[in-house]
Write an enzyme that holds these catalytic residues in place. Structure first.
Site, mmCIF file in Angstrom:
data_model
loop_
_atom_site.group_PDB
_atom_site.id
_atom_site.type_symbol
_atom_site.label_atom_id
_atom_site.label_comp_id
_atom_site.label_asym_id
_atom_site.label_seq_id
_atom_site.Cartn_x
_atom_site.Cartn_y
_atom_site.Cartn_z
ATOM 1 N N LYS A 148 0.860 -1.190 0.000
ATOM 2 C CA LYS A 148 0.000 0.000 0.000
ATOM 3 C C LYS A 148 0.896 1.241 0.000
ATOM 4 C CE LYS A 148 -1.729 3.256 2.226
ATOM 5 N NZ LYS A 148 -1.933 4.330 1.316
ATOM 6 N N GLY A 179 6.645 5.716 8.112
ATOM 7 C CA GLY A 179 5.801 6.907 8.039
ATOM 8 C C GLY A 179 5.970 7.744 9.290
ATOM 9 N N GLY A 194 2.470 5.656 13.068
ATOM 10 C CA GLY A 194 3.187 4.457 13.518
ATOM 11 C C GLY A 194 2.647 3.946 14.846
ATOM 12 N N GLU A 225 9.438 2.289 11.038
ATOM 13 C CA GLU A 225 10.496 3.274 10.758
ATOM 14 C C GLU A 225 9.809 4.626 10.738
ATOM 15 O OE1 GLU A 225 13.692 2.818 10.436
ATOM 16 O OE2 GLU A 225 13.725 0.638 10.340
ATOM 17 N N CYS A 237 13.565 11.545 6.123
ATOM 18 C CA CYS A 237 13.492 11.236 7.557
ATOM 19 C C CYS A 237 14.829 11.548 8.223
ATOM 20 C CB CYS A 237 13.107 9.786 7.766
ATOM 21 S SG CYS A 237 14.108 8.673 6.803
ATOM 22 N N GLN A 294 1.533 19.348 3.475
ATOM 23 C CA GLN A 294 2.916 19.594 3.888
ATOM 24 C C GLN A 294 3.165 21.091 4.022
ATOM 25 O OE1 GLN A 294 4.532 17.025 5.366
ATOM 26 N NE2 GLN A 294 6.339 17.758 4.289
ATOM 27 N N GLU A 347 9.477 17.157 14.770
ATOM 28 C CA GLU A 347 9.827 16.943 13.359
ATOM 29 C C GLU A 347 9.006 17.892 12.483
ATOM 30 O OE1 GLU A 347 8.507 13.421 11.146
ATOM 31 O OE2 GLU A 347 10.552 13.184 10.429
HETATM 32 P P1 NAP Z 1 2.197 9.027 7.124
HETATM 33 O O1 NAP Z 1 1.169 10.079 6.951
HETATM 34 O O2 NAP Z 1 2.354 8.427 8.475
HETATM 35 O O3 NAP Z 1 1.846 7.911 6.034
HETATM 36 C C1 NAP Z 1 2.651 6.778 5.823
HETATM 37 C C2 NAP Z 1 1.829 5.669 5.229
HETATM 38 O O4 NAP Z 1 0.863 5.234 6.191
HETATM 39 C C3 NAP Z 1 1.006 6.091 3.998
HETATM 40 O O5 NAP Z 1 0.970 5.030 3.090
HETATM 41 C C4 NAP Z 1 -0.360 6.350 4.580
HETATM 42 O O6 NAP Z 1 -1.409 6.239 3.645
HETATM 43 C C5 NAP Z 1 -0.428 5.222 5.601
HETATM 44 N N1 NAP Z 1 -1.437 5.388 6.646
HETATM 45 C C6 NAP Z 1 -2.072 6.526 7.030
HETATM 46 N N2 NAP Z 1 -2.955 6.237 8.020
HETATM 47 C C7 NAP Z 1 -2.873 4.913 8.253
HETATM 48 C C8 NAP Z 1 -3.550 4.009 9.142
HETATM 49 N N3 NAP Z 1 -4.497 4.438 9.983
HETATM 50 N N4 NAP Z 1 -3.220 2.712 9.107
HETATM 51 C C9 NAP Z 1 -2.267 2.272 8.258
HETATM 52 N N5 NAP Z 1 -1.612 3.063 7.388
HETATM 53 C C10 NAP Z 1 -1.894 4.369 7.386
HETATM 54 O O7 NAP Z 1 3.637 9.540 6.701
HETATM 55 P P2 NAP Z 1 4.055 10.353 5.409
HETATM 56 O O8 NAP Z 1 3.569 11.763 5.542
HETATM 57 O O9 NAP Z 1 3.676 9.583 4.186
HETATM 58 O O10 NAP Z 1 5.651 10.311 5.514
HETATM 59 C C11 NAP Z 1 6.383 11.199 6.266
HETATM 60 C C12 NAP Z 1 6.871 10.568 7.558
HETATM 61 O O11 NAP Z 1 7.575 9.376 7.279
HETATM 62 C C13 NAP Z 1 7.859 11.458 8.306
HETATM 63 O O12 NAP Z 1 7.535 11.469 9.665
HETATM 64 C C14 NAP Z 1 9.199 10.782 8.070
HETATM 65 O O13 NAP Z 1 10.160 11.018 9.066
HETATM 66 C C15 NAP Z 1 8.788 9.356 8.031
HETATM 67 N N6 NAP Z 1 9.801 8.553 7.349
HETATM 68 C C16 NAP Z 1 10.580 7.730 8.111
HETATM 69 C C17 NAP Z 1 11.585 6.982 7.516
HETATM 70 C C18 NAP Z 1 12.456 6.060 8.314
HETATM 71 O O14 NAP Z 1 13.043 5.173 7.725
HETATM 72 N N7 NAP Z 1 12.577 6.241 9.616
HETATM 73 C C19 NAP Z 1 11.777 7.066 6.128
HETATM 74 C C20 NAP Z 1 10.955 7.925 5.389
HETATM 75 C C21 NAP Z 1 9.963 8.657 6.008
HETATM 76 P P3 NAP Z 1 -2.031 7.562 2.957
HETATM 77 O O15 NAP Z 1 -0.946 8.153 2.142
HETATM 78 O O16 NAP Z 1 -3.153 7.042 2.178
HETATM 79 O O17 NAP Z 1 -2.449 8.468 4.084
#
Ligand code: NAP
Length: 492
Positions: A174, A227, A232, A249, A283, A330, A383
């Site tokens: 997904k 995410g 998370g 992550e 990230c 964003q 963050e």
């Molecule tokens: P996000 O909003 O948490 O979304 C991540 C993924 O989770 C998306 O596919 C999202 O789908 C899905 N999601 C949303 N709600 C969910 C739920 N209730 N249950 C299951 N999945 C769900 O994060 P983002 O804005 O895409 O990414 C930015 C974040 O990722 C930042 O905090 C960044 O630090 C972190 N990140 C961490 C790493 C690492 O390796 N530590 C690497 C890259 C990014 P939708 O898009 O449909 O909402």
């Protein structure tokens, strides 16, 4: 009309009857890039059924053969690198060399993982009894749900997909909704490589619907999630209800420390790349610059000077240093943090605003922003995930480490110094999964573990050989060829 894309379930592209649709748009121009199925819980369930059905044959295929299939997918990515790199750039806004770098990382990771198909190492150790072998073998977990963010829309999915597949798992993927076109292209490469039906399935659509359905399905044995920390936390607790293996992550608040003896030109190149690469949406992005007081004024001056010629614009343009941020959400969030920083009394030294006028009005452009901040302000602790850098003055190495560590996250960290003793002390004491010495906070390589401590994750690591641990179960095997009952701990 934008091109319409379907779900990929059991080896077929399909659009469910009465499917709702959503589009992705170029954050630099507003152009619509594609229309995607807003998948339902039922679609997720069907994808899990396909993955469950495909699991047995896939796990029984010898791992080196699975590796050969993966290599074919890498070949497809190589052929399509320019196209796919451009899609990354157009869908989430990082500049073209970084868009292609995203794809290159996917290629390198798949190549690395395909070779793992010839290792998947277990252990053989001596038994305390005669005529008995003791060993371990690695087995796949089963159906894996891979849920990914938009900021590395080809690399991160492949970190999960390639590692899960080489270990013999099947996958339901997904992608983040606003990089669904990248998600489709990630999967097409595996389709073209000849992956058997059901081994990799794609369900686009909202995380709250598709993600939740995947995590709640008892047939999904492992969830690999990258995410935000709040999402998370939700994913982790939902997985816990089912006692499910969940790998997280999450976010970061990464510091670059510059000590008085550092090579300042090198540190400057590092912080510009670390803070403003991908518009600060990595990230591992540098969001805090911790400067020792002896170089504070000079280094800050050098940074502000370089930013004067920093070009923000369409990321497809080779002259541009930084593209837009990825979405309206964003933009809103980042501008909210800029406002919070100003209200808390941080001194704005560069940027601090949305860029407007001409082509800027079609996208989400924020000027690279530098605050002189006091440690403890929200902009130094939370963050932001955007092109906003907080510069913090410290007295000495001790204070630098204390400030660097005083956040909830622990992903990446960096220090610039020529002092070998302090470099090693930093390596020991910085609370982070990754420490760079004389290099920026960004720049992971696929053959090494990647991940963080504290609220950045829940203890696992992606990439490197750690990726194998994420996607396998260890089975301990005893082979007794003595032809009699032998009793461990009881027989002398
Ligand atoms: P996000 O909003 O948490 O979304 C991540 C993924 O989770 C998306 O596919 C999202 O789908 C899905 N999601 C949303 N709600 C969910 C739920 N209730 N249950 C299951 N999945 C769900 O994060 P983002 O804005 O895409 O990414 C930015 C974040 O990722 C930042 O905090 C960044 O630090 C972190 N990140 C961490 C790493 C690492 O390796 N530590 C690497 C890259 C990014 P939708 O898009 O449909 O909402």
């Amino acid at each position: 009309m934008p091109q319409e894309y379907g779900l990929f379930i059991d080896g077929k592209w399909e659009t469910p009857k009465d499917a709702k649709r959503f589009s992705t748009r170029n954050p630099a121009t507003g152009e619509e890039l594609g229309s995607f199925v807003s998948g339902s819980a039922k679609d997720a369930e069907r994808a899990v059924t396909a993955a469950t059905k495909a699991f047995r044959a896939w796990r029984e295929m010898p791992a080196p053969k699975r590796g050969q299939l993966l290599l074919r997918a890498a070949e497809v990515y190589k052929r399509r690198k320019d196209d796919l790199g451009a899609t990354v750039t157009q869908e989430m806004g990082k500049v073209l060399p970084e868009g292609k770098g995203d794809v290159q990382e996917a290629i390198e990771f798949i190549e690395y993982m395909s070779a793992e198909g010839r290792r998947l190492l277990g252990e053989t150790v001596p038994s305390e009894l005669r005529n008995k072998y003791c060993m371990t073998v690695l087995q796949p977990k089963g159906v894996v749900a891979a849920i990914t963010p938009w900021n590395f829309p080809t690399a991160i999915p492949n970190w999960k997909i390639a590692a899960a597949l080489i270990c013999g798992n099947t996958v339901v993927f997904k992608p983040a909704s606003n990089t669904s076109l990248c998600g489709v292209k990630v999967v097409r490469a595996y389709e073209e490589a000849g992956l058997p039906p059901g081994v990799l399935n794609l369900v686009t659509g909202p995380g709250g619907v598709v993600g939740d359905a995947l995590i709640s399905d008892p047939r999904v044995k492992a969830v690999s999630f990258t995410g935000g920390t709040d999402t998370g936390r939700h994913v982790y607790s939902k997985g816990a209800e089912h006692l499910k293996y969940v790998h997280l992550e999450l976010g970061g608040k990464n510091p670059q420390i510059v000590l008085n003896d550092a090579n300042l030109e090198l540190a400057l190149d590092g912080v510009l790349f670390g803070a403003f690469g991908s518009s600060g949406q990595r990230c591992t992005a540098t969001s805090r610059l911790i400067l020792q007081e002896g170089v504070y004024e000079k280094f800050l001056g050098m940074l502000l000077e370089r930013l004067k010629s920093f070009k923000v614009g369409n990321p497809m343009d080779r002259e541009v240093d930084m593209g837009p941020v990825a979405s309206a959400d964003q933009e809103r969030k980042i501008l909210g943090y800029i406002d919070a920083g100003t209200k808390e009394g941080a001194k704005l030294r560069a940027g601090g605003k949305k860029l407007t006028g001409g082509a800027y009005d079609r996208g989400f452009f924020i000027a690279p922003t530098v605050f002189e901040a006091k440690h403890g302000m929200r902009i130094t602790k939370e963050e932001i995930f955007g092109p906003v850098l907080s510069v913090i003055k410290v007295k000495d190495f001790e204070e630098a480490v204390q400030v660097a560590n005083d956040v909830d996250y622990g992903l990446s960290s960096s220090i610039y110094t020529k002092d070998v003793n302090l470099s090693f002390q930093a390596m020991e004491r910085l609370e982070a999964g990754i420490t760079y010495i004389n290099a920026p906070t960004i720049g992971a390589e696929v053959q090494l573990p990647f991940g963080g401590i504290k609220q950045t994750g829940n203890g696992g690591r992606e990439a490197g050989t750690s990726a194998i641990e994420e996607f396998t179960e260890i089975k301990t095997v005893f082979v007794d060829f003595s032809n009699r009952l032998q009793k461990a701990q009881i027989e002398g």
